[in-house]
Design a protein around this motif. Structure first.
Motif, PDB file in Angstrom:
ATOM      1  N   ILE A 164     113.601  16.378 114.049  1.00  0.00           N
ATOM      2  CA  ILE A 164     114.315  17.448 114.748  1.00  0.00           C
ATOM      3  C   ILE A 164     113.279  18.257 115.516  1.00  0.00           C
ATOM      4  O   ILE A 164     112.279  18.706 114.935  1.00  0.00           O
ATOM      5  CB  ILE A 164     115.075  18.356 113.764  1.00  0.00           C
ATOM      6  N   ALA A 165     113.499  18.427 116.812  1.00  0.00           N
ATOM      7  CA  ALA A 165     112.568  19.172 117.661  1.00  0.00           C
ATOM      8  C   ALA A 165     113.283  20.354 118.294  1.00  0.00           C
ATOM      9  O   ALA A 165     114.442  20.249 118.698  1.00  0.00           O
ATOM     10  CB  ALA A 165     111.997  18.262 118.748  1.00  0.00           C
ATOM     11  N   GLU A 166     112.579  21.479 118.370  1.00  0.00           N
ATOM     12  CA  GLU A 166     113.200  22.682 118.927  1.00  0.00           C
ATOM     13  C   GLU A 166     112.143  23.562 119.574  1.00  0.00           C
ATOM     14  O   GLU A 166     110.987  23.601 119.133  1.00  0.00           O
ATOM     15  CB  GLU A 166     113.930  23.460 117.824  1.00  0.00           C
ATOM     16  N   GLY A 167     112.551  24.239 120.629  1.00  0.00           N
ATOM     17  CA  GLY A 167     111.674  25.180 121.312  1.00  0.00           C
ATOM     18  C   GLY A 167     111.913  26.602 120.852  1.00  0.00           C
ATOM     19  O   GLY A 167     112.272  26.853 119.694  1.00  0.00           O
ATOM     20  N   ASP A 168     111.745  27.544 121.770  1.00  0.00           N
ATOM     21  CA  ASP A 168     111.894  28.958 121.438  1.00  0.00           C
ATOM     22  C   ASP A 168     113.350  29.396 121.553  1.00  0.00           C
ATOM     23  O   ASP A 168     114.115  28.860 122.348  1.00  0.00           O
ATOM     24  CB  ASP A 168     111.055  29.811 122.392  1.00  0.00           C
ATOM     25  N   GLY A 169     113.724  30.365 120.739  1.00  0.00           N
ATOM     26  CA  GLY A 169     114.999  31.030 120.903  1.00  0.00           C
ATOM     27  C   GLY A 169     116.222  30.291 120.429  1.00  0.00           C
ATOM     28  O   GLY A 169     117.321  30.518 120.941  1.00  0.00           O
ATOM     29  N   ALA A 170     116.089  29.399 119.459  1.00  0.00           N
ATOM     30  CA  ALA A 170     117.261  28.684 118.951  1.00  0.00           C
ATOM     31  C   ALA A 170     118.160  29.636 118.181  1.00  0.00           C
ATOM     32  O   ALA A 170     117.689  30.435 117.365  1.00  0.00           O
ATOM     33  CB  ALA A 170     116.836  27.528 118.055  1.00  0.00           C
ATOM     34  N   ALA A 171     119.462  29.548 118.428  1.00  0.00           N
ATOM     35  CA  ALA A 171     120.408  30.423 117.736  1.00  0.00           C
ATOM     36  C   ALA A 171     120.508  30.077 116.256  1.00  0.00           C
ATOM     37  O   ALA A 171     120.584  30.946 115.400  1.00  0.00           O
ATOM     38  CB  ALA A 171     121.775  30.337 118.400  1.00  0.00           C
ATOM     39  N   ALA A 172     120.544  28.797 115.947  1.00  0.00           N
ATOM     40  CA  ALA A 172     120.542  28.349 114.558  1.00  0.00           C
ATOM     41  C   ALA A 172     119.134  27.895 114.213  1.00  0.00           C
ATOM     42  O   ALA A 172     118.254  27.862 115.070  1.00  0.00           O
ATOM     43  CB  ALA A 172     121.557  27.231 114.373  1.00  0.00           C
ATOM     44  N   SER A 173     118.894  27.519 112.975  1.00  0.00           N
ATOM     45  CA  SER A 173     117.551  27.182 112.549  1.00  0.00           C
ATOM     46  C   SER A 173     117.406  25.689 112.297  1.00  0.00           C
ATOM     47  O   SER A 173     117.666  25.224 111.180  1.00  0.00           O
ATOM     48  CB  SER A 173     117.180  27.969 111.282  1.00  0.00           C
ATOM     49  N   PRO A 174     116.963  24.932 113.294  1.00  0.00           N
ATOM     50  CA  PRO A 174     116.708  23.519 113.065  1.00  0.00           C
ATOM     51  C   PRO A 174     115.628  23.280 112.009  1.00  0.00           C
ATOM     52  O   PRO A 174     115.692  22.310 111.256  1.00  0.00           O
ATOM     53  CB  PRO A 174     116.264  23.001 114.439  1.00  0.00           C
ATOM     54  N   ALA A 175     114.651  24.172 111.966  1.00  0.00           N
ATOM     55  CA  ALA A 175     113.590  24.020 110.966  1.00  0.00           C
ATOM     56  C   ALA A 175     114.153  24.135 109.558  1.00  0.00           C
ATOM     57  O   ALA A 175     113.781  23.388 108.649  1.00  0.00           O
ATOM     58  CB  ALA A 175     112.500  25.063 111.196  1.00  0.00           C
ATOM     59  N   GLU A 176     115.072  25.065 109.364  1.00  0.00           N
ATOM     60  CA  GLU A 176     115.702  25.225 108.050  1.00  0.00           C
ATOM     61  C   GLU A 176     116.532  24.007 107.698  1.00  0.00           C
ATOM     62  O   GLU A 176     116.538  23.544 106.547  1.00  0.00           O
ATOM     63  CB  GLU A 176     116.575  26.481 108.054  1.00  0.00           C
ATOM     64  N   LEU A 177     117.236  23.458 108.693  1.00  0.00           N
ATOM     65  CA  LEU A 177     118.010  22.251 108.443  1.00  0.00           C
ATOM     66  C   LEU A 177     117.092  21.112 108.034  1.00  0.00           C
ATOM     67  O   LEU A 177     117.407  20.366 107.099  1.00  0.00           O
ATOM     68  CB  LEU A 177     118.794  21.861 109.702  1.00  0.00           C
ATOM     69  N   ALA A 178     115.960  20.963 108.720  1.00  0.00           N
ATOM     70  CA  ALA A 178     115.016  19.902 108.372  1.00  0.00           C
ATOM     71  C   ALA A 178     114.519  20.060 106.946  1.00  0.00           C
ATOM     72  O   ALA A 178     114.412  19.079 106.194  1.00  0.00           O
ATOM     73  CB  ALA A 178     113.852  19.911 109.356  1.00  0.00           C
ATOM     74  N   ARG A 179     114.237  21.286 106.550  1.00  0.00           N
ATOM     75  CA  ARG A 179     113.762  21.517 105.177  1.00  0.00           C
ATOM     76  C   ARG A 179     114.849  21.166 104.160  1.00  0.00           C
ATOM     77  O   ARG A 179     114.567  20.593 103.106  1.00  0.00           O
ATOM     78  CB  ARG A 179     113.322  22.974 105.003  1.00  0.00           C
ATOM     79  N   SER A 180     116.082  21.504 104.474  1.00  0.00           N
ATOM     80  CA  SER A 180     117.163  21.223 103.527  1.00  0.00           C
ATOM     81  C   SER A 180     117.426  19.727 103.406  1.00  0.00           C
ATOM     82  O   SER A 180     117.798  19.234 102.333  1.00  0.00           O
ATOM     83  CB  SER A 180     118.445  21.937 103.955  1.00  0.00           C
ATOM     84  N   LEU A 181     117.223  18.998 104.499  1.00  0.00           N
ATOM     85  CA  LEU A 181     117.433  17.549 104.470  1.00  0.00           C
ATOM     86  C   LEU A 181     116.287  16.812 103.801  1.00  0.00           C
ATOM     87  O   LEU A 181     116.479  15.725 103.243  1.00  0.00           O
ATOM     88  CB  LEU A 181     117.609  17.018 105.897  1.00  0.00           C
ATOM     89  N   ASP A 182     115.093  17.370 103.881  1.00  0.00           N
ATOM     90  CA  ASP A 182     113.904  16.679 103.384  1.00  0.00           C
ATOM     91  C   ASP A 182     113.770  16.883 101.877  1.00  0.00           C
ATOM     92  O   ASP A 182     112.845  17.506 101.378  1.00  0.00           O
ATOM     93  CB  ASP A 182     112.654  17.182 104.097  1.00  0.00           C
ATOM     94  N   GLY A 183     114.710  16.340 101.146  1.00  0.00           N
ATOM     95  CA  GLY A 183     114.696  16.457  99.691  1.00  0.00           C
ATOM     96  C   GLY A 183     115.663  15.464  99.104  1.00  0.00           C
ATOM     97  O   GLY A 183     116.237  14.638  99.798  1.00  0.00           O
ATOM     98  N   GLY A 184     115.867  15.520  97.815  1.00  0.00           N
ATOM     99  CA  GLY A 184     116.792  14.596  97.174  1.00  0.00           C
ATOM    100  C   GLY A 184     116.351  13.166  97.364  1.00  0.00           C
ATOM    101  O   GLY A 184     115.250  12.783  96.976  1.00  0.00           O
ATOM    102  N   GLU A 185     117.202  12.376  98.008  1.00  0.00           N
ATOM    103  CA  GLU A 185     116.893  10.973  98.241  1.00  0.00           C
ATOM    104  C   GLU A 185     116.125  10.754  99.542  1.00  0.00           C
ATOM    105  O   GLU A 185     115.857   9.616  99.924  1.00  0.00           O
ATOM    106  CB  GLU A 185     118.191  10.155  98.265  1.00  0.00           C
ATOM    107  N   ASN A 186     115.764  11.823 100.251  1.00  0.00           N
ATOM    108  CA  ASN A 186     115.102  11.678 101.543  1.00  0.00           C
ATOM    109  C   ASN A 186     113.737  12.343 101.624  1.00  0.00           C
ATOM    110  O   ASN A 186     113.345  12.823 102.686  1.00  0.00           O
ATOM    111  CB  ASN A 186     115.990  12.268 102.650  1.00  0.00           C
TER     112      ASN A 186
END
Length: 272
Positions: free
Chosen positions: A215-237
Motif C-alpha cells: 500500500i502506497a500513499e502520499g501526503d494528506g490522506a483522509a484515511a490511514s493506509p499505514a494503519e490498514l497495512a499494520r492491521s493486515l500485517d498479522g495473523g496469517e499474513n
C-alpha cells in the motif's frame, strides 16, 4: 546565417509551414493491443508488453495495470529499463498488461465493490455515478484477460500482481481480501479507503488470508493506509503486507512516484 537558423527554429516572424511532418508514430516494440469483450458486452482495450528473452523456468511474472490507457506505456518502459540494470536493481524481466478503464462512469462502476444502501456522497469524487461492478470486472479479468496472457506466454501464476490507483487501489485491495488466490500480490496506490464507509477495513477484519500487499500513499490522506497495512500485517499474513510512504506526493502524483517500487514488488526475486 543566424537569421536562417532562427527562421528554421520558428522565431517570431518566421513563416508557419502547413506541410505535415515526415514522421511515423512512436511504437513500443514487443507489444500488442487488442479489444477483449466481457460477458456483459463491454469492450476493453488490453495492452500487453513482453520481454525479448526467454522466460525463467517457472515462467514470467506478470503485472496487470489498471487505467491502462494512462499507465501501460509508463509501466512497460520502466520495467524494461529496470530489468536491463537487473544486476543493480534486482529486477527481472516480466510481462506488463494494461487494461484500459474507458469513460469515467464505467471506471467508477468497474472499480467499486457493491455497497447496498450506500452511495458516493456529494463531496466525494464521482458522486452520483453508479457503483458496485467490481465482481463483474474481476470476473472479466480472471476469466478472459489472465487466460489470454497465459495461453500465449509461460506465466508464473504465483507472481501475478495487480496494480491500481485511487478507485483502482480500492479494487486491488478488494481483490486481495475477497479473492486471495487470484493474484500473488497487489499494489494499492492511494486507495480510496473512504469508499463504503470503511468497506475495506471491514473486509480486512474478516479476511482469513491474503496475497502479498503493498500500500502506497502520499501526503494528506483522509484515511490511514499505514494503519490498514499494520492491521493486515498479522495473523496469517506476517511480513506479507507493506506500507510505502511517498512524502511530497499528492493524490494525483502518487501513481508515478510508486511505479518503480510497484515494479520491484512485482518483478524482483525471480530467477533467470
Amino acid at each position: 546565417m543566424f537569421a536562417a537558423i532562427m527562421l528554421a527554429l520558428g522565431a517570431p516572424g518566421a513563416p508557419v509551414t502547413k506541410e505535415p511532418l515526415a514522421a511515423t508514430p512512436y511504437t513500443l516494440s514487443n507489444s500488442v493491443e487488442q479489444v477483449v469483450h466481457a460477458e456483459n458486452g463491454e469492450a476493453y482495450r488490453v495492452m500487453i508488453a513482453w520481454p525479448e528473452g526467454p522466460p525463467p523456468p517457472a515462467g514470467y511474472p506478470v503485472l496487470y495495470v489498471l487505467d491502462g490507457e494512462d499507465n501501460f506505456a509508463i509501466a512497460a518502459l520502466t520495467a524494461r529499463r529496470l530489468a536491463r540494470a537487473g544486476a543493480r536493481t534486482g529486477i527481472s524481466e516480466g510481462i506488463v498488461v494494461g487494461i484500459a478503464a474507458g469513460p469515467l462512469p464505467r471506471r467508477t462502476r468497474d472499480y467499486t465493490p457493491a455497497t447496498p444502501g450506500w452511495t458516493i456522497p456529494a463531496n466525494r469524487p464521482a458522486s452520483g455515478m453508479a457503483t458496485g461492478g467490481a465482481e463483474a470486472f474481476l470476473d472479466f479479468v480472471e476469466r478472459q484477460v489472465q487466460p489470454l496472457v497465459r495461453q500465449r506466454w509461460r506465466v508464473d501464476r504465483s507472481r501475478e500482481t495487480l496494480l491500481g490507483h485511487s478507485f483502482g487501489g480500492l479494487l486491488a485491495l478488494h481483490a486481495a481480501l475477497t479473492r486471495p488466490a487470484m493474484f500473488g500480490g497487489v499494489v494499492a496506490v492511494s486507495p480510496s479507503l473512504w469508499f463504503g464507509d470503511g468497506l475495506i477495513a471491514h473486509e480486512a477484519a474478516v479476511a482469513r488470508r491474503s496475497p502479498r500487499i503493498l500500500i502506497a500513499e502520499g501526503d494528506g490522506a483522509a484515511a490511514s493506509p499505514a494503519e490498514l497495512a499494520r492491521s493486515l500485517d498479522g495473523g496469517e499474513n506476517p511480513g506479507r503486507v507493506h506500507f510505502l510512504s511517498l512524502p511530497g506526493q499528492s493524490h494525483g502524483t502518487t501513481m508515478l512516484a510508486a511505479m518503480a517500487p510497484a515494479i520491484r514488488f512485482a518483478f524482483s526475486g525471480v530467477e533467470r
